[in-house]
Structures are given as C-alpha cells and as structure tokens.
Enzyme design. Structure first.
Site, PDB file in Angstrom:
ATOM      1  N   THR A  86      -2.082   5.574   1.655  1.00 28.44           N
ATOM      2  CA  THR A  86      -3.259   4.721   1.483  1.00 28.44           C
ATOM      3  C   THR A  86      -3.441   3.914   2.771  1.00 28.44           C
ATOM      4  OG1 THR A  86      -2.965   4.535  -0.908  1.00 28.44           O
ATOM      5  CG2 THR A  86      -4.271   2.832   0.158  1.00 28.44           C
ATOM      6  N   LEU A 136       0.854  -1.182   0.000  1.00 26.72           N
ATOM      7  CA  LEU A 136       0.000   0.000   0.000  1.00 26.72           C
ATOM      8  C   LEU A 136       0.892   1.234   0.000  1.00 26.72           C
ATOM      9  CD1 LEU A 136      -2.701  -0.877   2.714  1.00 26.72           C
ATOM     10  CD2 LEU A 136      -2.866  -1.163   0.242  1.00 26.72           C
ATOM     11  N   ASP A 137       0.494   2.250  -0.755  1.00 24.66           N
ATOM     12  CA  ASP A 137       1.221   3.513  -0.702  1.00 24.66           C
ATOM     13  C   ASP A 137       1.201   4.068   0.720  1.00 24.66           C
ATOM     14  OD1 ASP A 137       1.669   3.406  -3.438  1.00 24.66           O
ATOM     15  OD2 ASP A 137      -0.095   4.614  -3.926  1.00 24.66           O
ATOM     16  N   LYS A 138       2.160   4.903   1.037  1.00 23.77           N
ATOM     17  CA  LYS A 138       2.296   5.461   2.380  1.00 23.77           C
ATOM     18  C   LYS A 138       0.993   6.090   2.873  1.00 23.77           C
ATOM     19  CE  LYS A 138       5.007   9.042   4.778  1.00 23.77           C
ATOM     20  NZ  LYS A 138       4.134  10.219   4.635  1.00 23.77           N
TER      21      LYS A 138
END
Length: 286
Positions: free
Chosen positions: A132, A128-130
C-alpha cells in the site's frame, strides 16, 4: 534527540496538579511517569513533582529524551511530504515495508528513519501494508506518539483518507460494518467472521470507468487488511489484490493509496497533507 516544550499555567487551571495539567494536554500516564524518573519536568528551573499544585503564571518546562535502536539504512527511498520537530510524514512507495522484521531486517521505512534521525526511536503513528502506498506519519518523540498513537481509527488528531480502485461499479457511497478476524489456518489472511472484531469502513465513489470504481475511503476502526477484506467480501475486490481475489492483469499490487491526511500537532496546529494517486493506480482508470 531531545524535545523541549514550555507551558504557562492559565488562571482557570490554577490549583490543579501538574499531572492533571499534563493529561489535559494529551500526555499519557507512561510519558508522565517517564518525565518523573528522568527529571524532565520543571517549574521555574526547579524539579516539579506530578502531585504538586500549580499556580497561575507558573512556567512549566518539559524535556523529553528519546533514543533509537534500528539499523540505519540511508539508501532507502521515500519522499518526505511534511516534517517539523514533532512529526515526519513520509510518502511511502509500494513495495516498502514499514517495520523491520525477520524477512525485512534492514530495508524498511524504519531503517530509513533510523538513518535520518539516529537519536530518535521509530514510532509510526499508523501502519500501511507493504504494497500500500501513500502517507505514513511517524512521531519523532514520546509526546507526539502519546498524542497521535493513543487513539484508534477515526479521531480528532489524525484523519486519513484512502483511495482504492475496486473491480466492479459502485454507484453510491455507504458504510460497511462487518467484524473481521484471522482466517482459519492462516497467520496473515483475514476474513469477515462473526467472532471477529468490529470493523467499520466508510466509502464514496469518485469515478466509475473500465468496469472499475475509484473510491475515497475513511476508517472508523483500524483492523488488519480492513479495506481489502471488506470490499472483497462484498464482491468488489481491490484490483491487484491477489490474496483477496483481485485481478493482477493490470497492476501488480493492491490498488490502495493513503492520499490525504489531517494531523493535529502537539503545538495545537492542524495541518493537511496530500499525496497524488500513483501512476500504476491511475493507469487503471485511463
């Protein structure tokens, strides 16, 4: 950390090699080779070679050794949504990076994992992106990693559903099939471009309100920033996603959340996990 598994050879698989038997159960070639070198594969208490032929009723035992190498940090905060001896699923808050890096050396989900499981390597099943939020599964051993990481996008073993709030109203569901590649002159930013990798995003609207749409999204592929890039390209950027043209006036990060997950575990059990929509995303639909 040591993970032990035992199998009994059924009649219909009598005569097969140990390697074929293990591959049918999702063991990767790399893991089978590791078992061979560490003596982690036995039959009736005696070492079993991968080329040996099995007989119905044979009791096969697997012992998988694992070690970690990330600096532990028990002060990191992330709730655990599910856990057993093979996998842990964190409910990751926004602002927390998953992997340690030069910029985030000791303040990531990986550092928390190292503190909780000091003898296990950190193996997130997906990323997951930071900024998200939501469910992030990590394999606790090589077998779980082999089963869950040896796939891309949508698979029978792990299915994720994301929830996003985009600017604009989307009346019906559909599928976006547009290639994504790195934007010229940028290390991070991605864009739809003909020389990119195929990327497929499926979506359906859940609610339209305040000039915004809450979408439920599944991915057939797993490209970097795929959801963010696809909807921005169509003129519906995620709220708060400044990198791709989103409005940050009501939320300070991309309105993207991994809210549902289905996992098929090494024990053949299937579990379903949910994480509620965070308050900052729900606020957009007030």
């Amino acid at each position: 950390m040591t993970r032990e598994l035992e199998f009994s050879v059924p009649e219909e698989e009598s005569g097969e090699t140990a390697e074929k038997f293990l591959k049918k159960r999702g063991f990767s070639h790399k893991l089978i080779t590791s078992l061979k070198h560490t003596g982690g594969l036995t039959r009736g208490g005696k070492l079993l070679r991968t080329v040996d032929t099995l007989t119905a009723g044979d009791e096969i035992k697997i012992m998988i050794e694992d070690r970690g190498a990330i600096i532990p940090n028990p002060d990191i905060k992330a709730a655990i949504a599910f856990e057993n001896e093979d996998v842990v699923v964190f409910d990751k808050p926004p602002g927390l990076a998953v992997h340690p890096s030069i910029v985030h050396y000791a303040d990531t989900l990986g550092n928390l994992y190292a503190a909780l499981y000091p003898n296990s390597a950190f193996r997130p099943v997906h990323r997951l992106d930071k900024d998200t939020s939501g469910l992030c599964a990590c394999a606790k051993n090589k077998l779980a990693a082999s089963l869950l990481c040896n796939t891309s996008g949508e698979s029978e073993r792990i299915i994720k559903k994301y929830f996003a709030v985009v600017s604009g109203e989307i009346a019906s569901g559909g599928e976006i099939d547009l290639p994504i590649g790195r934007a010229d002159g940028s290390i991070i930013k991605r864009e739809v471009r003909p020389d990119g990798q195929r990327a497929v995003t499926r979506y359906k609207p859940i609610l339209c309100k305040n000039g915004k749409t809450l979408l439920e999204i599944t991915l057939k592929t797993g490209r970097t920033h795929q959801i963010r890039v696809h909807f921005a390209h169509l003129g519906f950027p995620l709220c708060g996603d400044e990198m791709y043209g989103g409005d940050r006036s009501e939320i300070a990060r991309q309105a993207l959340h991994c809210g549902k997950m289905r996992l098929a575990l090494p024990t053949e059990e299937t579990i379903e996990i949910e994480s509620p929509l965070p308050s900052d995303i729900a606020y957009l639909l007030r």
